[in-house]
Design a protein around this motif. Sequence first.
Motif: not given
Length: 263
Positions: A14-19, A22-24, A69-81
């Motif tokens: 989760w820490i990795a996913a949240v950090l 930034y790339y998006y 859940g971490q990968i899915k969360f990051l991809c959803v947020v990244g996809g929105i950006f």
Amino acid sequence: MELDRQTIDDIIGWIAAVLSIYYYIVPLSSCYQVIKGKINYEDMPGVYVSLNHINCICWYVYGNLIYSGQIKFLCVVGGIFNLIFLYFYIFYEAQKYPVDATLNGLIIAVGTYAIYKSLSVFLDDDEIMVKVCLVVCLFIFYFPAQTIFTVTTNKHYTILPYYESWYSILIATLWILYSAIYNELYIIFPNSIIILISITNIVIYLVYKKKFPFVEGREPTTTEDVDAIGNEEKKKEENKDEENEDELKNKVKGKPPKIVEII
């Protein structure tokens, strides 16, 4: 209260996913530059973000298959950006090319759904799916590799993401730790490449910073700036060579011919 190994791994993930969000966010800075009139919308990294969007879709499907859940969360947020960026680009494109912008908008909307649905239906094997993800990643790695090539060619280190490279090493290390516990070697591989690229950036930056100062106080911020300044330097060097040749010719013309005595 003692934390078991899986709980610790989930926290790291989760820490990795949240950090990683930034790339998006970074590409959105170009949207601000367009609004302020500092760059043209055509100079925005549209190709990179488009590939990154496809990358998000692929990794989301993979994350769904391995219940991450971490990968899915990051991809959803990244996809929105990514979508915010792409439709911002289309908004400005519509002012100049309304038909092309409309088609691109439809392609993005339909393509996003079609890619996700196709991968979800036809690729239900996580090992096959992650290989598709890796192929997309290889295309994305082209962009940092191009930057490194440009810098090594023109010796202008300022476009290298020095501080961001340290940040990338941190995040990639967290993802590797997260993946190692679950033995997800396919996640370890792209993050290892990220660490390698980041270390290369740091080394080149430090070496070139010492050897090559800025040119006339100009600090290039893009590969285009580097190429432009590099071309200017080449022209200056060519002009200097021509001036030296002219001076040499004039000196030769002004001198009397040498008399060679043969004994």
